[in-house]
Write a protein that holds these residues in place. Structure first.
Motif, short mmCIF file in Angstrom:
data_model
loop_
_atom_site.label_atom_id
_atom_site.label_comp_id
_atom_site.label_asym_id
_atom_site.label_seq_id
_atom_site.Cartn_x
_atom_site.Cartn_y
_atom_site.Cartn_z
N GLN A 93 0.83 -1.20 0.00
CA GLN A 93 0.00 0.00 0.00
C GLN A 93 0.87 1.26 0.00
OE1 GLN A 93 -3.28 0.14 -0.41
NE2 GLN A 93 -3.08 2.38 -0.46
N GLU A 94 1.93 1.24 0.79
CA GLU A 94 2.86 2.38 0.82
C GLU A 94 3.52 2.57 -0.54
OE1 GLU A 94 5.76 2.50 3.97
OE2 GLU A 94 4.28 1.79 5.43
N LEU A 95 3.90 1.46 -1.16
CA LEU A 95 4.52 1.51 -2.49
C LEU A 95 3.54 2.13 -3.50
CD1 LEU A 95 6.86 0.80 -4.38
CD2 LEU A 95 5.81 -1.45 -4.69
N GLU A 96 2.30 1.72 -3.46
CA GLU A 96 1.27 2.25 -4.37
C GLU A 96 1.06 3.75 -4.11
OE1 GLU A 96 -1.02 2.38 -7.51
OE2 GLU A 96 0.05 0.55 -6.90
N ASP A 97 1.04 4.15 -2.86
CA ASP A 97 0.88 5.57 -2.51
C ASP A 97 2.06 6.38 -3.04
OD1 ASP A 97 -1.51 4.99 -1.27
OD2 ASP A 97 -0.66 4.96 0.78
N GLN A 98 3.27 5.83 -2.89
CA GLN A 98 4.47 6.51 -3.37
C GLN A 98 4.44 6.65 -4.90
OE1 GLN A 98 7.01 7.98 -1.73
NE2 GLN A 98 5.91 7.59 0.18
N ARG A 99 4.00 5.60 -5.58
CA ARG A 99 3.91 5.66 -7.05
C ARG A 99 2.90 6.73 -7.49
NH1 ARG A 99 4.02 -0.78 -8.56
NH2 ARG A 99 6.28 -1.00 -8.39
N ARG A 100 1.77 6.80 -6.81
CA ARG A 100 0.76 7.80 -7.12
C ARG A 100 1.34 9.21 -6.90
NH1 ARG A 100 -3.29 6.34 -3.61
NH2 ARG A 100 -3.37 4.27 -4.49
N ALA A 101 2.05 9.38 -5.79
CA ALA A 101 2.65 10.68 -5.48
C ALA A 101 3.70 11.05 -6.54
CB ALA A 101 3.27 10.67 -4.09
N ILE A 102 4.51 10.07 -6.94
CA ILE A 102 5.53 10.30 -7.97
C ILE A 102 4.86 10.69 -9.29
CG2 ILE A 102 7.25 9.15 -9.42
CD1 ILE A 102 8.12 7.60 -6.91
N SER A 103 3.80 10.00 -9.64
CA SER A 103 3.08 10.29 -10.88
C SER A 103 2.53 11.71 -10.86
CB SER A 103 1.94 9.28 -11.05
OG SER A 103 1.16 9.60 -12.16
N GLU A 104 1.97 12.14 -9.75
CA GLU A 104 1.44 13.50 -9.63
C GLU A 104 2.56 14.53 -9.76
OE1 GLU A 104 -0.71 13.81 -5.96
OE2 GLU A 104 -2.18 12.27 -6.56
N VAL A 105 3.69 14.26 -9.11
CA VAL A 105 4.83 15.19 -9.18
C VAL A 105 5.37 15.25 -10.60
CG1 VAL A 105 7.20 15.56 -8.40
CG2 VAL A 105 5.43 14.97 -6.74
N GLU A 106 5.47 14.10 -11.29
CA GLU A 106 5.95 14.10 -12.68
C GLU A 106 5.01 14.89 -13.58
OE1 GLU A 106 6.38 9.94 -13.55
OE2 GLU A 106 8.48 9.91 -12.92
N GLY A 107 3.70 14.74 -13.37
CA GLY A 107 2.73 15.51 -14.15
C GLY A 107 2.89 17.00 -13.92
N GLU A 108 3.12 17.39 -12.68
CA GLU A 108 3.31 18.80 -12.35
C GLU A 108 4.60 19.32 -12.99
OE1 GLU A 108 3.66 21.43 -8.30
OE2 GLU A 108 2.45 19.59 -8.25
N ILE A 109 5.66 18.48 -12.97
CA ILE A 109 6.93 18.88 -13.59
C ILE A 109 6.74 19.10 -15.09
CG2 ILE A 109 9.23 18.02 -14.22
CD1 ILE A 109 9.39 16.75 -11.43
N LYS A 110 6.03 18.19 -15.75
CA LYS A 110 5.78 18.34 -17.20
C LYS A 110 5.01 19.62 -17.48
CE LYS A 110 5.93 13.50 -18.57
NZ LYS A 110 5.18 12.36 -19.09
N THR A 111 4.03 19.91 -16.66
CA THR A 111 3.25 21.13 -16.83
C THR A 111 4.14 22.36 -16.68
OG1 THR A 111 1.29 20.04 -15.93
CG2 THR A 111 1.26 22.44 -15.99
N LEU A 112 4.98 22.36 -15.69
CA LEU A 112 5.86 23.50 -15.46
C LEU A 112 6.90 23.63 -16.57
CD1 LEU A 112 6.42 23.20 -11.60
CD2 LEU A 112 5.06 24.92 -12.82
N GLN A 113 7.39 22.52 -17.08
CA GLN A 113 8.38 22.58 -18.15
C GLN A 113 7.78 23.07 -19.46
OE1 GLN A 113 10.00 18.60 -18.12
NE2 GLN A 113 11.71 19.18 -16.81
N SER A 114 6.49 22.82 -19.67
CA SER A 114 5.86 23.26 -20.91
C SER A 114 5.59 24.76 -20.91
CB SER A 114 4.55 22.49 -21.15
OG SER A 114 3.59 22.85 -20.18
N ASN A 115 5.58 25.39 -19.74
CA ASN A 115 5.39 26.84 -19.65
C ASN A 115 6.69 27.55 -19.96
OD1 ASN A 115 2.76 26.47 -18.87
ND2 ASN A 115 3.23 26.54 -16.69
N LEU A 116 6.55 28.76 -20.52
CA LEU A 116 7.73 29.56 -20.84
C LEU A 116 8.27 30.21 -19.58
CD1 LEU A 116 6.46 31.38 -24.05
CD2 LEU A 116 7.99 29.41 -23.95
#
Length: 143
Positions: free
Chosen positions: A10-33
Motif C-alpha cells: 500500500q505504501e509503495l502504491e501511494d508513493q507511485r501515485r505521489a511520484i506520478s502527480e509530481v511528474e505531471g506537475e513537472i511536465k506542466t511547469l516545463q511546458s510553460n515559458l
C-alpha cells in the motif's frame, strides 16, 4: 508477515501515485515559458508588429509599388503568352483531330501510348489564366 507485506504494498502504491502527480506537475511547469523566454518572444513580436505597421503606413500613403510602365510591360507579356498558349492549343487540337479522324484505336489509350497530356490532365485551365487579365483584355487580335 502478510499484514506487513500488504502495508508495504500500500505504501509503495501511494508513493507511485505521489511520484506520478509530481511528474505531471513537472511536465506542466516545463511546458510553460520562463520569464526570460516570454520577454524575448514579446520583443520579437513587437518588432514584427512595428515592421508590419511601417509597411501598412507606406501602403496607406498611396506609394506606387509597381510603376505603370512596368505594369503595362508585364501585362502585355502576359497577354502575349496567353495568346500563344491559345494558338498552340488550337493547332494541337486541329492536328490531333486530323490524326485521329479515321483511327480505330481508343483515343485515350492512344494518347497514353504517345505520352500526351491535355492541360486539364495537368490541372491547368487556359480560361482561369485568361480571367486574370484586368479590364476584360482577354484576347488580342491582329498580333
Amino acid at each position: 508477515m502478510k499484514k506487513e507485506n500488504a502495508k508495504l504494498q500500500q505504501e509503495l502504491e501511494d508513493q507511485r501515485r505521489a511520484i506520478s502527480e509530481v511528474e505531471g506537475e513537472i511536465k506542466t511547469l516545463q511546458s510553460n515559458l520562463t520569464l526570460e523566454q516570454i520577454h524575448a518572444k514579446r520583443s520579437k513580436l513587437a518588432n514584427e508588429v512595428e515592421e508590419m505597421e511601417k509597411k501598412l503606413e507606406k501602403l496607406r500613403e498611396g506609394v506606387t509599388l509597381v510603376r505603370p510602365e512596368d505594369r503595362k510591360v508585364i501585362q502585355d507579356a502576359y497577354l502575349e503568352k496567353i495568346n500563344q498558349w491559345r494558338k498552340r492549343k488550337r493547332l494541337f487540337k486541329d492536328l490531333w483531330d486530323a490524326i485521329t479522324e479515321n483511327s480505330t484505336k481508343d483515343l485515350k489509350e492512344f494518347k497514353e501510348e504517345l505520352g500526351l497530356e491535355y492541360d486539364e490532365d495537368a490541372g491547368m485551365s487556359l480560361q482561369s489564366f485568361s480571367d486574370l487579365m484586368p479590364n476584360g483584355k482577354k484576347r488580342c487580335r491582329g498580333q
